[in-house]
Scaffold this motif. Structure first.
Motif, short mmCIF file in Angstrom:
data_model
loop_
_atom_site.label_atom_id
_atom_site.label_comp_id
_atom_site.label_asym_id
_atom_site.label_seq_id
_atom_site.Cartn_x
_atom_site.Cartn_y
_atom_site.Cartn_z
N ASP A 254 -72.18 18.34 19.65
CA ASP A 254 -71.07 18.19 18.96
C ASP A 254 -69.76 18.44 19.63
O ASP A 254 -69.99 18.78 21.14
CB ASP A 254 -70.98 19.23 17.59
N ASN A 255 -68.55 17.97 19.44
CA ASN A 255 -67.23 18.09 20.30
C ASN A 255 -66.44 19.22 19.53
O ASN A 255 -65.29 18.96 19.34
CB ASN A 255 -66.47 16.87 20.22
N GLY A 256 -66.93 20.32 18.80
CA GLY A 256 -66.35 21.17 18.19
C GLY A 256 -65.72 22.13 19.10
O GLY A 256 -65.30 21.88 20.15
N PHE A 257 -65.33 23.21 18.64
CA PHE A 257 -64.45 24.22 19.38
C PHE A 257 -65.00 24.70 20.67
O PHE A 257 -64.39 25.23 21.41
CB PHE A 257 -63.83 25.55 18.44
N GLY A 258 -66.28 24.85 20.61
CA GLY A 258 -67.17 25.52 21.71
C GLY A 258 -67.05 26.96 21.89
O GLY A 258 -66.31 27.76 21.00
N MET A 259 -67.71 27.43 22.91
CA MET A 259 -67.64 29.04 23.10
C MET A 259 -67.29 29.19 24.54
O MET A 259 -67.58 28.64 25.40
CB MET A 259 -68.98 29.74 22.77
N ASP A 260 -66.64 30.38 24.74
CA ASP A 260 -66.50 31.00 26.25
C ASP A 260 -67.47 31.79 26.44
O ASP A 260 -68.67 32.19 26.09
CB ASP A 260 -65.13 31.47 26.47
N LEU B 39 -85.14 27.85 23.51
CA LEU B 39 -83.96 27.21 23.14
C LEU B 39 -82.74 27.40 24.33
O LEU B 39 -82.97 28.55 25.07
CB LEU B 39 -83.31 28.16 21.89
N THR B 40 -82.05 26.49 24.40
CA THR B 40 -81.05 26.50 25.44
C THR B 40 -79.69 26.12 24.87
O THR B 40 -79.60 24.79 23.92
CB THR B 40 -81.19 25.41 26.49
N LEU B 41 -78.60 27.02 25.19
CA LEU B 41 -77.36 26.41 24.34
C LEU B 41 -76.38 26.43 25.55
O LEU B 41 -76.26 27.28 26.45
CB LEU B 41 -76.89 27.78 23.74
N THR B 42 -75.58 25.19 25.53
CA THR B 42 -74.56 24.80 26.37
C THR B 42 -73.39 24.46 25.86
O THR B 42 -73.29 23.78 24.94
CB THR B 42 -75.15 23.56 27.32
N ALA C 173 -60.18 24.61 26.63
CA ALA C 173 -59.00 25.18 27.50
C ALA C 173 -59.74 25.60 28.77
O ALA C 173 -59.14 25.94 29.72
CB ALA C 173 -58.45 26.23 26.76
N GLU C 174 -61.21 25.65 28.93
CA GLU C 174 -61.95 26.01 29.97
C GLU C 174 -62.04 24.82 30.93
O GLU C 174 -62.36 23.63 30.51
CB GLU C 174 -63.30 26.81 29.63
N GLU D 141 -74.14 27.79 30.32
CA GLU D 141 -75.62 27.58 29.78
C GLU D 141 -76.05 29.01 29.61
O GLU D 141 -76.25 29.89 30.37
CB GLU D 141 -76.47 26.62 30.53
N VAL D 142 -76.63 29.25 28.37
CA VAL D 142 -77.38 30.46 27.85
C VAL D 142 -78.75 29.99 27.27
O VAL D 142 -78.85 29.27 26.72
CB VAL D 142 -76.60 30.94 26.75
N ALA D 143 -79.54 31.09 27.58
CA ALA D 143 -81.00 30.82 27.22
C ALA D 143 -81.52 32.18 26.96
O ALA D 143 -81.04 33.03 27.79
CB ALA D 143 -81.87 29.96 28.04
N PRO D 144 -82.41 32.71 26.09
CA PRO D 144 -82.81 33.88 26.08
C PRO D 144 -84.01 34.43 26.99
O PRO D 144 -84.30 33.50 27.50
CB PRO D 144 -83.69 33.80 24.53
N GLY D 145 -83.89 35.61 27.39
CA GLY D 145 -84.61 36.15 28.13
C GLY D 145 -85.17 37.54 27.95
O GLY D 145 -84.86 38.04 26.83
N GLY D 146 -86.31 37.77 28.71
CA GLY D 146 -86.80 39.15 28.41
C GLY D 146 -85.96 40.31 28.60
O GLY D 146 -86.02 41.46 27.54
N GLU D 147 -84.90 40.18 29.38
CA GLU D 147 -84.12 41.53 29.55
C GLU D 147 -82.73 41.01 28.96
O GLU D 147 -81.61 41.55 29.35
CB GLU D 147 -83.81 41.59 31.03
N GLY D 148 -82.47 39.91 28.30
CA GLY D 148 -81.40 39.64 27.52
C GLY D 148 -81.12 38.13 27.84
O GLY D 148 -81.73 37.53 28.71
#
Length: 610
Positions: free
Chosen positions: A58-64, A108-111, A116-117, A122-129
């Protein structure tokens, strides 16, 4: 056995059992997140029915970089801050369960990136977080879900075929695209675009989107509705003409504050509006949008958020039914005539009265009364213009299809022609043939007069009660014990319905007064059916529901029958009344009252111009 705290991964997998039923559930949650993020462009790509890959961009607000990893934490959301916010939810999502639940049963991968950035993350779940790393990405968010249910094989084996799962995904995106007209949607499967919809900017665009998503047949036969209650409710959207109703409930879409819902109260309100205009085993199609103060609706009643609860359900039900009643009642031949009959499977072939044997038709003729539409030529002329036969030296005798007489107007004289035209002939004592400037109309005389009589009886009943007329000779009717009890208990309702009857023995009644419109009907059978209907509804039910069913039966009893010969003036008068009658396109049983064939359709039928 000791009580243990469940591991977070296992707890999320249990939660996923409620939220993530199949690939379509994942698409629903991710698309709703995109809409809540203000996106006006959403692209959904899936492979192998969603079991291999689901990607929503999507072209929404996004996250930092600070918020992105939080999105994968259980019960983390930007949409609620305190308990009071649950009572005024205006977003599609709010629980913070979807992403961690999906991540627990997939890769799952979230990019994402805020506008403004200069750099995304890119964020993905991991065993330690959550694992994080910088990534190039346009403003907005992309979520990739691969290998759904790879770690829960029991769930994976319940998935259906690739085609079936993609069908569910397409339905989810279709609903979202209907509910968010101002957002562009693209859906692709196995690298092939299934549909691509630009954002709606004008009325014509919304019509095209509805046609694209629900089909040209729906668009051609839909009535647009916009209704404000004046006290905070607004209903808009499209409802199908009763003659185009479907054989299944597959095109019924209702949105509350843009949220797609399946709610019994809303469905019942729609069904009640179609109650006496649908043929048996047919269902309305619609795309309706209800806008209401978020504080008046509770959306936190089901894990999938498909169900809602209203603080004042009666008010919502009454508003929706009234709005649809008005919309369907306002359809007149001039607005509906150019909409072709539905091509959905029958009863399209039965567009008039149900076929009957010659003996039953003869029985109808023996018990029919006056049409009730005969007018003196002078009165007819004043109301509707000069009759077709006047001034041509023609008798106003009944005509047959083989000897129709002169046309009511010649070519070039169509100015001011009524929507249903002027009668040419009566065919087989059952149908009226009429010519219009652009074709012909065939009217089922019994079905048409049935609707006219029914609507007139309804108006009389609700305004002042139906006019009664004393019978010179009372009619004796044998009744059951139960019917005798209802006769005594519902005497006041019966009188409002135009019937005054007294007990004349343990199981016998005398009808002393009857509805003035129905004096020639079978009054004994009418009384029995009326008492049975009142008994079925019970004294605790709203009398209007029972009364409308009874009035529909009265309308049938009091209508012109097959083989009733009509003069030209009577046929024209019937057409004029039908044009002014609410819901005039269908009889009380949902059958069409008329069919219109344009000149183009006739040309195609006879291969003219081929």
């Amino acid at each position: 056995m000791p009580i243990r705290q469940l591991p977070e991964q296992l707890a999320n997998q249990i939660a996923a059992g409620e939220v993530v039923e199949r690939p379509a559930s994942v698409v629903k949650e991710l698309v709703e997140n995109s809409l809540d993020a203000g996106a006006d462009r959403i692209r959904v790509e899936v492979e192998r029915g969603g079991s291999s890959l689901i990607r929503v961009r999507d072209n929404g607000f996004g996250m930092d970089a600070e918020d992105a990893p939080r999105a994968l934490a259980p019960h983390a959301t930007s949409k609620l801050r305190e308990a009071g916010d649950l009572g005024r939810i205006a977003t599609l999502g709010f629980r913070g369960e979807a992403l961690p639940s999906i991540a627990s049963v997939s890769r799952l991968t979230l990019t994402t990136r805020r506008s403004a950035e200069t750099e995304g993350v890119e964020v993905a779940p991991g065993g330690e977080g959550p694992r994080m790393e910088p990534a190039a990405h346009p403003p907005g968010t992309t979520v990739e879900v691969r290998d759904l249910f790879y770690n829960t094989p029991a769930r994976r084996k319940f998935l259906r075929t690739e085609k079936t799962e993609f069908g569910h995904i397409a339905e989810v995106v279709r609903r979202a695209a209907l509910g968010a007209m101002d957002t562009a949607f693209t859906l692709a499967h196995n690298d092939r675009v299934h549909f691509q919809l630009p954002a709606v900017e004008a009325w014509d665009d919304s019509e095209r989107r509805v046609a694209r998503l629900l089909g040209e047949q729906f668009a051609r036969n839909a009535v647009h509705i916009v209704q404000d209650s004046g006290d905070g409710l607004r209903l808009s959207g499209w409802v199908i003409l009763p003659t185009a109703a479907r054989g299944q409930r597959d095109q019924q879409y209702f949105f509350v504050n843009r949220r797609p819902v399946r709610d019994r109260l809303l469905g019942h309100a729609v069904a009640e509006a179609y109650r006496d205009v649908l043929f048996q085993d047919r269902y309305p199609a619609y795309a309706l949008f209800l806008e209401i103060d978020p504080e008046e609706v509770d959306v936190n009643v089901h894990p999938t958020k498909h169900e809602v609860r209203f603080s004042d359900g009666r008010r919502i039900h009454a508003f929706i039914r009234h709005a649809l009643d008005e919309a369907l009642g306002a359809v007149r031949p001039e607005t509906a005539r150019d909409k072709p009959p539905a091509q959905d499977p029958a009863p399209a072939a039965d567009r008039g009265a149900t076929p009957r044997s010659e003996s039953s038709r003869a029985g109808d003729a023996a018990h029919q009364g006056q049409l009730g539409l005969r007018e003196a030529p002078a009165a007819y002329s004043a109301l509707y213009g000069q009759p077709a036969s006047e001034g041509r030296g023609e008798e106003s005798a009944p005509r047959t299809a083989s000897a129709p007489g002169p046309l009511p107007y010649e070519a070039g004289e169509a100015g001011g022609t009524p929507p249903l035209g002027h009668a040419l002939a009566q065919i087989h004592g059952a149908f009226i043939l009429s010519q219009t400037p652009d074709g012909v109309v065939m009217v089922d005389q019994h079905a048409a007069h049935e609707r006219i009589t029914y609507e007139r009886l309804k108006r009389d009943f609700h305004d002042r009660g139906i006019d009664r007329q004393a019978l010179l000779v009372p009619v004796t009717v044998p009744l059951t014990e139960r019917q005798m009890v209802v006769l005594e208990e519902e005497g006041e309702v019966l009188e409002r319905l135009g019937i005054r009857a007294d007990a004349a023995g343990p199981r016998q009644a005398l009808i002393r007064e009857a509805p003035a419109l129905l004096l020639e009907a079978d009054l004994g059978a009418l009384l029995e059916k009326t008492l049975d209907t009142l008994a079925r509804y019970g004294s605790g039910a709203p009398v209007t529901e029972a009364a409308n069913e009874i009035l529909a039966e009265m309308g049938c009893h009091g209508s012109v029958r097959v083989n009733r010969r009509l003069s030209r003036e009577e046929m024209d008068a019937l057409l004029r009344e039908l044009e002014q009658t609410e819901r005039g396109g269908q009889c009380n049983h949902g059958r069409p009252t008329y069919v219109h064939l344009s000149m183009n359709a006739l040309d195609r039928f006879f291969l003219r111009g081929e």
